[in-house]
Design an enzyme around this catalytic site. Structure first.
Site, PDB file in Angstrom:
ATOM      1  N   CYS A  37       0.259   3.171   3.546  1.00  0.00           N
ATOM      2  CA  CYS A  37       0.643   2.677   4.879  1.00  0.00           C
ATOM      3  C   CYS A  37       1.635   1.531   4.844  1.00  0.00           C
ATOM      4  O   CYS A  37       2.106   1.096   5.892  1.00  0.00           O
ATOM      5  CB  CYS A  37      -0.604   2.257   5.665  1.00  0.00           C
ATOM      6  N   CYS A  67      -8.651  -5.031  -9.925  1.00  0.00           N
ATOM      7  CA  CYS A  67      -8.233  -3.994 -10.856  1.00  0.00           C
ATOM      8  C   CYS A  67      -7.787  -2.796 -10.014  1.00  0.00           C
ATOM      9  O   CYS A  67      -8.607  -2.122  -9.392  1.00  0.00           O
ATOM     10  CB  CYS A  67      -9.470  -3.666 -11.704  1.00  0.00           C
ATOM     11  N   CYS A  95      -7.519  -0.703   1.272  1.00  0.00           N
ATOM     12  CA  CYS A  95      -6.520  -1.267   2.181  1.00  0.00           C
ATOM     13  C   CYS A  95      -7.183  -1.420   3.550  1.00  0.00           C
ATOM     14  O   CYS A  95      -7.752  -0.459   4.075  1.00  0.00           O
ATOM     15  CB  CYS A  95      -5.314  -0.333   2.269  1.00  0.00           C
ATOM     16  N   CYS A 148       0.855  -1.188   0.000  1.00  0.00           N
ATOM     17  CA  CYS A 148       0.000   0.000   0.000  1.00  0.00           C
ATOM     18  C   CYS A 148       0.893   1.241   0.000  1.00  0.00           C
ATOM     19  O   CYS A 148       1.785   1.362   0.852  1.00  0.00           O
ATOM     20  CB  CYS A 148      -0.899  -0.005   1.234  1.00  0.00           C
ATOM     21  N   CYS A 162      -5.443   1.036   6.374  1.00  0.00           N
ATOM     22  CA  CYS A 162      -5.556   2.496   6.402  1.00  0.00           C
ATOM     23  C   CYS A 162      -6.825   3.007   5.715  1.00  0.00           C
ATOM     24  O   CYS A 162      -7.113   4.201   5.767  1.00  0.00           O
ATOM     25  CB  CYS A 162      -4.335   3.145   5.768  1.00  0.00           C
TER      26      CYS A 162
HETATM   27 FE    FE Z   1      -2.896   1.168   3.496  1.00  0.00          FE
END
Ligand code: FE
Length: 175
Positions: free
Chosen positions: A92, A161, A138, A89, A141
Site C-alpha cells: 500500500c 525482522c 502494516c 509497504c 493495509c
Molecule cells: Fe500496507
C-alpha cells in the site's frame, strides 16, 4: 374464508416473500464483497479483496503479505543492502522504516530497531507453530511484514525482522 381475509393473507404472503428475497440478495452481496477474504477486508484503511491483492502483488509478495509466508533467510533483496533512504509497504505504500534504523542482525532478514512512523505498524500476538511471537503488520493495509523480537540494539532494544518481499526501498530524495 371471505374475500377480504383471502386478500389480506395473500398480501401478507407477498410481503413476506419480498422480505425474504431482499435478505437473500443482501446476503449474496455481502458474500461477493468478502469473497476469498480472510479477516481484513473492513478492518484496515486500505480495503482490497484477496482477488484484488492478487492483481497488484507478485506471487511472492502475495504469499508473504497476504498469506503470512516467510521468505527463506539470506535470500531477500534487502538483507545485505545498505542504501540510504526509506522502506515503504510493498502493498500500500505506507512509510514503514528508515535506513538509519537498519542493522545487520545476521539472521538473514532485513532488521530495523524502530519503525519510521509508529502508527504505520501494528503488532499482533502470534502463537502459530507453537511459538509465542509478535507479528508485525502494516497498519494501513494489514499486510504481513514479519516479527519483532526483544534482542535488538539500543536505543529501543527491539529487532523488527522484516521480509524483503513486504518492502519497497526508495533512495533518499526520491518520492
Ligand atoms: Fe500496507
Amino acid at each position: 374464508m371471505n374475500a377480504t381475509k383471502y386478500m389480506q393473507t395473500t398480501v401478507l404472503r407477498i410481503m413476506l416473500f419480498l422480505l425474504a428475497s431482499a435478505s437473500i440478495i443482501a446476503c449474496g452481496q455481502q458474500k461477493s464483497i468478502d469473497k476469498n477474504d480472510k479477516t481484513t477486508y473492513m478492518e484496515y484503511e486500505v480495503k482490497k479483496t484477496e482477488a484484488e491483492w492478487k492483481q497488484v502483488l507478485t506471487p511472492k509478495q502475495y504469499s508473504v503479505l497476504r498469506e503470512k509466508a516467510t521468505e527463506r533467510p539470506y535470500t531477500g533483496k534487502y538483507d545485505k543492502f545498505n542504501g540510504i533512504g526509506t522502506y515503504y509497504c510493498a502493498a500500500c505504500g505506507a512509510e514503514l522504516f528508515d535506513s538509519k534504523t537498519k542493522f545487520d542482525a545476521g539472521c538473514g532478514w532485513p532488521s530495523f530497531y524502530d519503525p519510521a512512523k509508529p502508527h504505520n505498524v501494528k503488532e499482533i500476538h502470534d502463537s502459530a507453530y507453537g511459538m509465542n511471537r509478535t507479528e508485525v503488520v502494516c497498519a494501513k493495509c494489514g499486510g504481513h511484514l514479519g516479527h519483532v523480537f526483544n534482542d535488538g540494539p539500543e536505543p529501543t532494544g527491539l529487532r523488527y525482522c522484516i521480509n524483503s518481499e513486504s518492502l519497497i526501498f526508495k533512495p533518499k530524495g526520491e518520492k
